[in-house]
Write a protein that holds these residues in place. Sequence first.
Motif, short mmCIF file in Angstrom:
data_model
loop_
_atom_site.label_atom_id
_atom_site.label_comp_id
_atom_site.label_asym_id
_atom_site.label_seq_id
_atom_site.Cartn_x
_atom_site.Cartn_y
_atom_site.Cartn_z
N ARG A 343 -32.39 14.16 47.40
CA ARG A 343 -33.47 13.30 46.91
C ARG A 343 -33.25 11.87 47.40
NH1 ARG A 343 -33.88 14.77 40.59
NH2 ARG A 343 -31.75 15.42 41.01
N GLU A 344 -34.21 11.38 48.12
CA GLU A 344 -34.09 10.07 48.75
C GLU A 344 -34.42 8.95 47.75
OE1 GLU A 344 -36.42 7.35 52.11
OE2 GLU A 344 -36.98 9.46 51.77
N ILE A 345 -33.57 7.92 47.74
CA ILE A 345 -33.87 6.70 46.99
C ILE A 345 -34.30 5.66 48.01
CG2 ILE A 345 -32.96 4.93 45.45
CD1 ILE A 345 -30.93 6.98 44.43
N ALA A 346 -35.53 5.19 47.89
CA ALA A 346 -36.09 4.29 48.90
C ALA A 346 -35.30 2.99 49.03
CB ALA A 346 -37.55 3.98 48.56
N SER A 347 -35.18 2.53 50.25
CA SER A 347 -34.57 1.21 50.51
C SER A 347 -35.70 0.20 50.61
CB SER A 347 -33.76 1.25 51.80
OG SER A 347 -32.72 2.18 51.73
N VAL A 348 -36.16 -0.25 49.47
CA VAL A 348 -37.28 -1.19 49.43
C VAL A 348 -36.87 -2.43 48.63
CG1 VAL A 348 -39.09 0.53 49.68
CG2 VAL A 348 -38.23 0.00 47.42
N THR A 349 -37.43 -3.54 49.02
CA THR A 349 -37.16 -4.78 48.31
C THR A 349 -38.11 -4.89 47.12
OG1 THR A 349 -36.47 -5.83 50.35
CG2 THR A 349 -37.02 -7.28 48.50
N MET A 350 -37.54 -5.00 45.94
CA MET A 350 -38.34 -5.16 44.73
C MET A 350 -37.80 -6.36 43.96
SD MET A 350 -38.66 -1.28 43.24
CE MET A 350 -39.05 0.13 44.27
N SER A 351 -38.59 -6.80 43.03
CA SER A 351 -38.14 -7.84 42.09
C SER A 351 -38.67 -7.45 40.72
CB SER A 351 -38.67 -9.21 42.49
OG SER A 351 -40.08 -9.23 42.41
N ARG A 352 -38.08 -8.02 39.69
CA ARG A 352 -38.58 -7.72 38.35
C ARG A 352 -40.05 -8.10 38.22
NH1 ARG A 352 -34.03 -7.60 33.99
NH2 ARG A 352 -35.71 -8.20 32.56
#
Length: 547
Positions: A343-352
């Motif tokens: 199961r892939e965990i995306a490498s994406v930039t997020m912020s609260r």
Amino acid sequence: LDPQYFEAWVNRSVPLNALKRYQEACTSCEKAIALRPNDAQGWLNRGIALNGLQLHQKALHAYDQALTLRKDYAEAHANKGATLQELERLEEAITQYQTVRTLNPEMRWVYGSLLYTQSKICSWDHFDVELQNLSSMIMEGYQAIQPFPILALTDDPALHKVCAQSYGDANYPIQPSLGAIDRHVSNPRVTIAYFSADFHHHATSHLIAELFELHDKSQFRVIGFSFGPESKDAVRERLGNSLDELIDVRSKSDLEIAQLARQMGIDIAIDLKGYTQDSRPGIFAYRAAPIQVSYLGYPGTLGVPYIDYLIADATIIPKEAESYYCEQIVRLPHTYQVNDRQREIASVTMSRSSLGLPETGFVFACFNNNYKILPATFDRWMRILKATPGSILWLFEDNPLAAKNLKIAAEQRGVQSSRLIFAKRESLPVHLARHAYADLFLDTTPYNAHTTASDALWAGLPVLTLMGQSFASRVAASLLNAIGLPELITTTPEQYEARAIELALQPETLIAIKAKLAANRLSTPLFDTPLFTKHLESAYQQMYERY
């Protein structure tokens, strides 16, 4: 003998619908309607056939035609309600079920359908009274609710068993027409077949995909019988590549599928659906294989004599609970639930802020479907929020009505509605990635997080659960035991609340638990899919040897 015989045409559609020959059923209804356009029954039966073809809007039109002709037609209101529910038009579905309750309060399954649909939008008016009435009806022998919804409404496994037996007897009794199954000759390779409607982008396939890849093909011939929608997504392709055969049987009747399974020499048939949406228990009523097993999709007994085994573990079904199950219990050594390490965990930039979360404050999360949130669970959550200043509760938004009602419920309990934040549906890799912005997953009871608990643990988010008595209420505890985190299992509401508050107010304790989760993630049995595969295959071999 009489091509103008209306009753024959309209009645002919009933067994055609039962055989899932929906197009023929539609044609039969059209003949009936042409003969008597003002007879409501032809329109009702046509709606049922159209619904079977997944033509929901056309089905609604047919039900409306029936109701125009006969406003008090309870069956048409009930079927319209079920179709509206499938279309997620939940308020309208509730209105239809309420009408049925007025017209025919004893109509099968409607009492429970109303309460369950109300729970999907978190509308809890008179919930305790309605649940008590429902429970009494079940124990008195009324067919008041289908088995799956009751799992989320009460933690009483005795009630679950009675409900399943009543439903199975009424809808899927033993079908002896194919006769006793011939004893198979012992072969070097055991032929196993998984039956499901979910061989595509679905929670069940997300869990089971790697198992199919790891099955020892020198010991097992592995078949998939798919009766779900046509799909060409990546999950379907992956499953197809890992099975010896993936057979599309959508257009076949239960009888035809059972015949095909017999012709193919299936030794062990594994039902991945049980009594969930789009299930086909009727296949197994004909005895598709000499050994029939319930696994993964339905967390409880099916209450029928032709399912031989139910796969569980010692946490899910302790010895003293076996009387609540009609099947023989197979206990795997660690946990019953298979998992996929890919199961892939995306490498994406997020912020609260991009997630709608405040910049500071403890984040409790629960990404379970909203129908699993019962008033008692929500009461606990609100007390936890009151005891942890600055904290928020991050929930999955299943539908806008549920979000609206939960915000109202929070205010009624003295908690600002702004402390409830709702997450929209996302792709699985992105959904897994956003777990990093939560601090603690608060589980629901009596229907725990199942796949959602595995998702959280895979993403590194601790899960706090309240373990109950039923299968559905013990799954998260099973997963936590398998990953070496029993300290997150509570057994009373008071323990659950106190532990949540402690972890929010004592950051060093939670940091230590997260570090332990990170260390255990790939070193304990929960996500050791090769080990799980060996244990499951050993169970299959033992079933086969006994047979």
